[in-house]
Design a protein around this motif. Structure first.
Motif, mmCIF file in Angstrom:
data_model
loop_
_atom_site.group_PDB
_atom_site.id
_atom_site.type_symbol
_atom_site.label_atom_id
_atom_site.label_comp_id
_atom_site.label_asym_id
_atom_site.label_seq_id
_atom_site.Cartn_x
_atom_site.Cartn_y
_atom_site.Cartn_z
ATOM 1 N N ALA A 444 0.836 -1.201 0.000
ATOM 2 C CA ALA A 444 0.000 0.000 0.000
ATOM 3 C C ALA A 444 0.866 1.244 0.000
ATOM 4 O O ALA A 444 1.725 1.410 0.861
ATOM 5 C CB ALA A 444 -0.918 0.011 1.209
ATOM 6 N N SER A 446 -0.722 4.187 -0.008
ATOM 7 C CA SER A 446 -1.557 4.970 0.919
ATOM 8 C C SER A 446 -2.738 4.095 1.333
ATOM 9 O O SER A 446 -3.102 3.147 0.643
ATOM 10 C CB SER A 446 -2.055 6.262 0.257
ATOM 11 O OG SER A 446 -2.886 5.963 -0.856
ATOM 12 N N GLY A 447 -3.325 4.436 2.482
ATOM 13 C CA GLY A 447 -4.446 3.656 2.976
ATOM 14 C C GLY A 447 -3.978 2.410 3.708
ATOM 15 O O GLY A 447 -2.778 2.186 3.914
ATOM 16 N N GLU A 448 -4.964 1.591 4.096
ATOM 17 C CA GLU A 448 -4.653 0.383 4.863
ATOM 18 C C GLU A 448 -5.190 -0.831 4.122
ATOM 19 O O GLU A 448 -6.374 -0.907 3.802
ATOM 20 C CB GLU A 448 -5.278 0.480 6.258
ATOM 21 C CG GLU A 448 -4.850 -0.644 7.187
ATOM 22 C CD GLU A 448 -5.443 -0.505 8.581
ATOM 23 O OE1 GLU A 448 -5.304 -1.460 9.378
ATOM 24 O OE2 GLU A 448 -6.057 0.550 8.853
ATOM 25 N N VAL A 467 -9.058 -4.561 1.871
ATOM 26 C CA VAL A 467 -8.872 -3.110 2.004
ATOM 27 C C VAL A 467 -9.737 -2.599 3.159
ATOM 28 O O VAL A 467 -10.965 -2.751 3.148
ATOM 29 C CB VAL A 467 -9.234 -2.389 0.689
ATOM 30 C CG1 VAL A 467 -8.976 -0.892 0.825
ATOM 31 C CG2 VAL A 467 -8.443 -2.973 -0.477
ATOM 32 N N LYS A 468 -9.081 -1.986 4.123
ATOM 33 C CA LYS A 468 -9.801 -1.463 5.305
ATOM 34 C C LYS A 468 -10.080 0.020 5.172
ATOM 35 O O LYS A 468 -11.013 0.537 5.775
ATOM 36 C CB LYS A 468 -8.987 -1.744 6.563
ATOM 37 C CG LYS A 468 -8.772 -3.244 6.795
ATOM 38 C CD LYS A 468 -7.871 -3.511 7.987
ATOM 39 C CE LYS A 468 -7.680 -5.023 8.163
ATOM 40 N NZ LYS A 468 -6.754 -5.347 9.280
ATOM 41 N N ASP A 469 -9.233 0.667 4.402
ATOM 42 C CA ASP A 469 -9.404 2.108 4.159
ATOM 43 C C ASP A 469 -8.985 2.338 2.718
ATOM 44 O O ASP A 469 -8.064 1.672 2.220
ATOM 45 C CB ASP A 469 -8.525 2.906 5.128
ATOM 46 C CG ASP A 469 -8.779 4.401 5.036
ATOM 47 O OD1 ASP A 469 -9.854 4.769 4.524
ATOM 48 O OD2 ASP A 469 -7.908 5.173 5.461
ATOM 49 N N LYS A 470 -9.620 3.234 2.015
ATOM 50 C CA LYS A 470 -9.300 3.450 0.601
ATOM 51 C C LYS A 470 -7.791 3.466 0.404
ATOM 52 O O LYS A 470 -7.078 4.211 1.067
ATOM 53 C CB LYS A 470 -9.914 4.753 0.109
ATOM 54 C CG LYS A 470 -9.672 4.983 -1.377
ATOM 55 C CD LYS A 470 -10.330 6.259 -1.868
ATOM 56 C CE LYS A 470 -10.043 6.438 -3.347
ATOM 57 N NZ LYS A 470 -10.634 7.687 -3.877
ATOM 58 N N ALA A 471 -7.314 2.610 -0.537
ATOM 59 C CA ALA A 471 -5.871 2.397 -0.656
ATOM 60 C C ALA A 471 -5.395 2.496 -2.102
ATOM 61 O O ALA A 471 -6.119 2.152 -3.047
ATOM 62 C CB ALA A 471 -5.496 1.028 -0.092
ATOM 63 N N GLU A 472 -4.159 2.982 -2.244
ATOM 64 C CA GLU A 472 -3.427 2.943 -3.511
ATOM 65 C C GLU A 472 -2.413 1.811 -3.384
ATOM 66 O O GLU A 472 -1.532 1.836 -2.523
ATOM 67 C CB GLU A 472 -2.713 4.276 -3.763
ATOM 68 C CG GLU A 472 -1.916 4.340 -5.048
ATOM 69 C CD GLU A 472 -2.785 4.527 -6.282
ATOM 70 O OE1 GLU A 472 -2.309 4.294 -7.397
ATOM 71 O OE2 GLU A 472 -3.978 4.900 -6.109
ATOM 72 N N SER A 506 -6.170 1.801 -7.480
ATOM 73 C CA SER A 506 -6.849 2.308 -6.280
ATOM 74 C C SER A 506 -8.065 1.428 -5.985
ATOM 75 O O SER A 506 -8.829 1.085 -6.896
ATOM 76 C CB SER A 506 -7.318 3.753 -6.490
ATOM 77 O OG SER A 506 -6.219 4.600 -6.705
ATOM 78 N N PRO A 509 -12.713 0.362 0.273
ATOM 79 C CA PRO A 509 -12.781 -0.702 1.291
ATOM 80 C C PRO A 509 -13.565 -1.917 0.792
ATOM 81 O O PRO A 509 -14.563 -1.793 0.090
ATOM 82 C CB PRO A 509 -13.476 -0.020 2.456
ATOM 83 C CG PRO A 509 -13.112 1.421 2.303
ATOM 84 C CD PRO A 509 -13.099 1.666 0.832
#
Length: 550
Positions: A444, A446-448, A467-472, A506, A509
């Motif tokens: 990741a 970014s994000g989790e 994906v727990k949080d919006k991620a790249e 990208s 979640p």
């Protein structure tokens, strides 16, 4: 047995002498050379086999683990053959067999070629000269230039089958010429550029000599040869703008830094295992070879003092002219030609024209034997063979041997060195040179996100993402046309605008299965189709000719 010996003694001599120059390849372990990437290239090609990526274009482990389109541009025939051999004798074994083939097989082609022109004695002389040319020892035991060496093995067969086709008009030589030309075209790009103009001249000369009677067969054969190789040569030429070719011509790879002095060509007989730098200080030898160039001089005199047919004089004069041109191209006096012909800058080393020098010198050595009186031929033949062996045999050995097996070669530091070898050769234009090995899984930016079950094959990869949080998410694979992504089975947009030019995407979640696959561009698809059509066409041509002759 006596009959067999009397009939095949030239071939027996070539076999024995071939073993004398390739004995290091019979030892266990491996040998040192500069381009020590042959094993990993065979390994990568075999991965393509396993993944049914045929034709193979993308390799996953090179580029320091980021992958790059090696076999979209780099000659493929040696590695297809090596991958097949590796199933039986392993990767190191396959590499050594290919080097053995590169050292020895070309002499049989040279024998057949020159024998067909001037007889057995001339053929054996040319074969021995070609076998003991110092440049071949340089290619194998110093540089480890496998593809170039195998190209030099194939080219005598190309010339031989072309000659036999034109002189005899037999259909079997049409097929053999097509197949040998095909293999040559997919083996080494630079050798192709060097030899194709000479081959064109060879075809024109013999077609004119035979009053153009075989021009239809020759044209058909050439079209089949080019068509069969289209899957490789079309993308290799037209997609070169997709990779950073400037890395192939800068610094020590600039041709201006690699011209050769006259003394290095003709006089200097020192032998070393260094690199190519201006002047003799690098320790690499660029000699034409003794008695090779001396026989070229003798062949020129023979045109005037011996009774030779006019058409043969024209042929020999053209071959001598080709030899002189090849030597000229290695010297800085030829700079104006290098500047005029922009394609030449990709040759990197002007001394690569020595490949053409040893080819022509070997043919001319055979002519010398044919031009002298018959009663002297055997004695002179023995003298030349002994000189070629005594003066050059000591070059045919590596700097050192080392004990290693496949598992050791493809693991640890050795594996890492191979993965980052030739790192800049075929980087996509959108990529930057990595400073460390690629990560072993996506991560990741970014994000989790939690990544699991990452599988990276030669032409596809996949992983699971929680994906727990919006991620790249960045995948440790360089982007190159045409990588495509699917998320949960649906086409998904990708990006490559990150630091190194890797594939990224990208995700919101959720839980996902992400898959990447390497697809053909329209150009590659067309090129593949031309090859398939050519295979069908050649098979139909063979069948038609068989029916015609029955």
């Amino acid at each position: 047995m006596k009959k067999l010996m009397s009939k095949y003694w030239p071939l027996i001599i070539i076999v024995v002498l071939s073993l004398s120059v390739s004995w290091p390849l019979l030892k266990s372990g491996y040998f040192s050379h500069q381009d020590d990437l042959q094993v990993i290239r065979i390994f990568e090609m075999r991965k393509c086999f396993a993944d049914m990526q045929i034709p193979c274009r993308w390799v996953p482990d090179m580029g320091w683990g980021n992958g790059f389109p090696l076999f979209n541009f780099y000659g493929v025939f040696p590695y297809y053959l090596g991958a097949i051999l590796s199933f039986f004798i392993g990767y190191i074994g396959a590499s050594k067999v290919l080097f053995f083939f590169a050292l020895s097989a070309g002499s049989f082609g040279m024998y057949l070629l020159v024998k067909s022109l001037w007889g057995k004695l001339a053929g054996i002389i040319s074969a021995v000269l070609y076998l003991f040319a110092p440049y071949k020892a340089l290619d194998v035991y110093v540089r480890g230039a496998l593809s170039e060496s195998i190209a030099l093995t194939i080219i005598p067969f190309v010339f031989y089958f072309a000659y036999k086709l034109i002189i005899s008009s037999k259909k079997k030589y049409s097929v053999l010429f097509s197949l040998s030309l095909f293999l040559f075209l997919i083996t080494h790009n630079i050798m192709t550029i060097i030899f194709l103009p000479v081959l064109a001249g060879w075809l024109i000369y013999w077609l004119a000599f035979s009053k153009w009677k075989s021009i239809g067969l020759v044209t058909t054969s050439v079209l089949f040869g080019v068509g069969l190789s289209a899957f490789f040569i079309v993308p290799a030429f037209f997609e070169k703008k997709l990779v950073q070719t400037e890395s192939l011509t800068r610094f020590e790879l600039d041709y201006r830094a690699n011209f050769v002095k006259v003394r290095q060509l003709f006089i200097d007989r020192t032998w070393g295992y260094g690199t190519s730098i201006p002047g003799p200080e690098g320790g690499m030898s660029f000699q034409i070879g003794w008695p090779h160039w001396l026989l070229v001089v003798v062949s020129a005199f023979s045109l005037f003092i011996s009774k030779v047919k006019r058409n043969t004089k024209v042929l020999i004069a053209l071959i001598i002219g080709t030899f002189v041109l090849s030597i000229f191209m290695t010297h800085n006096k030829s700079t104006f030609l290098w500047l005029q012909i922009s394609l030449l800058e990709y040759f990197q080393f002007p001394w690569r024209f020595l490949s053409l020098s040893i080819f022509t010198a070997s043919i001319l050595g055979g002519f010398v034997i044919s031009a002298i009186k018959e009663k002297w031929q055997h004695s002179v033949c023995v003298a030349i063979i002994l000189l070629a062996i005594v003066l050059n045999w000591n070059y045919f050995k590596p700097k050192e041997f080392y004990s290693i097996n496949d598992a050791q070669k493809l693991s640890g530091e050795s594996w890492d060195l191979q993965r980052r070898g030739a790192l800049l050769d075929y980087l996509p234009t959108t990529a930057l040179e990595p400073r460390e090995a690629a990560q072993d899984r996506p991560f990741a930016v970014s994000g989790e996100v939690e990544i699991s079950k990452f599988i990276n094959r030669s032409n596809r990869w996949e992983f699971l993402a929680e994906v727990k949080d919006k991620a790249e998410i960045e995948v440790p694979v360089y982007y190159f046309p045409n990588w495509k992504i699917k998320v949960d089975g649906k086409v998904y947009p990708l990006s490559y605008n990150n630091l190194l030019g890797r594939i990224s995407l990208s995700l919101a979640p959720g839980n996902y299965k992400v898959e990447g696959s390497f697809k053909n561009t329209p150009l590659r698809s067309v090129a593949n189709a031309i090859t398939v059509i050519s295979i069908i066409g050649l098979a139909g041509f063979v069948k038609w000719k068989k029916q015609e002759n029955s």
